[in-house]
Design a protein around this motif. Sequence first.
Motif, short mmCIF file in Angstrom:
data_model
loop_
_atom_site.label_atom_id
_atom_site.label_comp_id
_atom_site.label_asym_id
_atom_site.label_seq_id
_atom_site.Cartn_x
_atom_site.Cartn_y
_atom_site.Cartn_z
N ILE A 164 10.47 -1.49 -4.42
CA ILE A 164 9.17 -1.33 -3.76
C ILE A 164 8.21 -0.62 -4.70
CG2 ILE A 164 7.96 -0.30 -1.81
CD1 ILE A 164 10.65 -0.48 -0.27
N PHE A 165 7.05 -1.23 -4.89
CA PHE A 165 6.00 -0.65 -5.70
C PHE A 165 4.79 -0.41 -4.79
CE2 PHE A 165 8.65 -2.92 -8.65
CZ PHE A 165 8.75 -2.05 -9.73
N GLU A 166 4.41 0.84 -4.65
CA GLU A 166 3.26 1.20 -3.83
C GLU A 166 2.03 1.40 -4.70
OE1 GLU A 166 4.22 4.65 -1.52
OE2 GLU A 166 5.59 3.55 -0.23
N PHE A 167 0.88 1.01 -4.18
CA PHE A 167 -0.37 1.19 -4.90
C PHE A 167 -1.44 1.71 -3.95
CE2 PHE A 167 -0.38 -3.08 -3.17
CZ PHE A 167 -1.64 -3.17 -2.59
N ALA A 168 -2.41 2.38 -4.49
CA ALA A 168 -3.55 2.86 -3.70
C ALA A 168 -4.68 1.84 -3.83
CB ALA A 168 -4.02 4.22 -4.20
N GLY A 169 -5.45 1.68 -2.76
CA GLY A 169 -6.56 0.75 -2.78
C GLY A 169 -7.89 1.45 -3.01
N TYR A 170 -7.86 2.76 -3.14
CA TYR A 170 -9.07 3.54 -3.37
C TYR A 170 -8.68 4.88 -3.96
CZ TYR A 170 -7.37 4.94 1.22
OH TYR A 170 -6.57 5.32 2.25
N HIS A 171 -9.64 5.59 -4.50
CA HIS A 171 -9.38 6.91 -5.08
C HIS A 171 -10.68 7.70 -5.09
CE1 HIS A 171 -11.32 6.11 -9.00
NE2 HIS A 171 -10.95 4.86 -8.76
N MET A 172 -10.57 8.97 -5.35
CA MET A 172 -11.75 9.83 -5.44
C MET A 172 -12.33 9.71 -6.85
SD MET A 172 -12.00 10.99 -2.47
CE MET A 172 -13.11 12.36 -2.42
N GLY A 173 -13.64 9.56 -6.91
CA GLY A 173 -14.33 9.47 -8.20
C GLY A 173 -14.46 10.84 -8.85
N TYR A 174 -15.05 10.85 -10.01
CA TYR A 174 -15.21 12.09 -10.77
C TYR A 174 -16.03 13.15 -10.04
CZ TYR A 174 -13.28 9.50 -14.67
OH TYR A 174 -12.45 8.76 -15.47
N GLU A 175 -16.93 12.73 -9.17
CA GLU A 175 -17.77 13.67 -8.45
C GLU A 175 -17.37 13.78 -6.98
OE1 GLU A 175 -21.89 13.00 -9.23
OE2 GLU A 175 -21.49 12.55 -11.33
N HIS A 194 0.84 -1.19 0.00
CA HIS A 194 0.00 0.00 0.00
C HIS A 194 0.88 1.25 0.00
CE1 HIS A 194 -3.96 -1.75 0.52
NE2 HIS A 194 -3.41 -2.63 1.33
N ALA A 195 0.33 2.32 -0.48
CA ALA A 195 1.04 3.60 -0.52
C ALA A 195 0.95 4.30 0.83
CB ALA A 195 0.46 4.50 -1.61
N TYR A 196 2.00 5.04 1.17
CA TYR A 196 1.95 5.94 2.32
C TYR A 196 1.33 7.24 1.82
CZ TYR A 196 3.25 8.42 6.52
OH TYR A 196 3.20 9.11 7.69
N GLU A 197 0.07 7.47 2.24
CA GLU A 197 -0.63 8.62 1.69
C GLU A 197 -1.52 9.33 2.69
OE1 GLU A 197 -4.18 7.51 0.37
OE2 GLU A 197 -3.75 5.71 1.47
N GLY A 198 -1.35 9.03 3.97
CA GLY A 198 -2.13 9.73 4.98
C GLY A 198 -3.58 9.34 5.02
N GLY A 199 -3.89 8.15 4.53
CA GLY A 199 -5.27 7.67 4.53
C GLY A 199 -5.48 6.66 5.64
N HIS A 200 -5.57 5.41 5.27
CA HIS A 200 -5.80 4.32 6.23
C HIS A 200 -4.54 4.12 7.06
CE1 HIS A 200 -6.70 0.38 7.82
NE2 HIS A 200 -7.94 0.47 7.33
N PRO A 201 -4.64 4.09 8.40
CA PRO A 201 -3.43 3.97 9.23
C PRO A 201 -2.68 2.66 9.01
CG PRO A 201 -5.41 3.83 10.58
CD PRO A 201 -5.85 4.23 9.21
N ASP A 202 -3.38 1.56 8.73
CA ASP A 202 -2.69 0.30 8.47
C ASP A 202 -1.91 0.35 7.16
OD1 ASP A 202 -3.61 -0.87 10.82
OD2 ASP A 202 -5.26 -1.92 9.84
N HIS A 203 -2.47 1.00 6.15
CA HIS A 203 -1.77 1.12 4.87
C HIS A 203 -0.49 1.93 5.05
CE1 HIS A 203 -5.85 0.65 2.55
NE2 HIS A 203 -5.64 -0.33 3.42
#
Length: 87
Positions: free
Chosen positions: A70-81, A37-46
């Motif tokens: 190391i390859f980081e990925f996001a498990g969610y993102h903001m949609g168009y709206e 998972h990416a370090y992105e200030g979202g989910h604390p476990d990620h």
Amino acid sequence: CLTLDFADQDLTGELVTLTRRLHGLCREWQPKFVFTHAYEGGHPDHDALAFAVAHAADMVAADGGMPPAIFEFAGYHMGYEGELRVL
């Protein structure tokens, strides 16, 4: 894939244990790549996992080994709206 059996929302309190376990696995398996998972200030476990993976790789290098890429990925993102979209 590997499951380390930590409880949900507990990784921030287990950073030392998690990092040591990942370091040991990296030394044993000598992977060329680690996907996390990416370090992105979202989910604390990620964020905790991304932190631990980075530091375990640094420990491998400090031991004279070849750290994995190391390859980081996001498990969610903001949609168009602006809505949260889970991948």
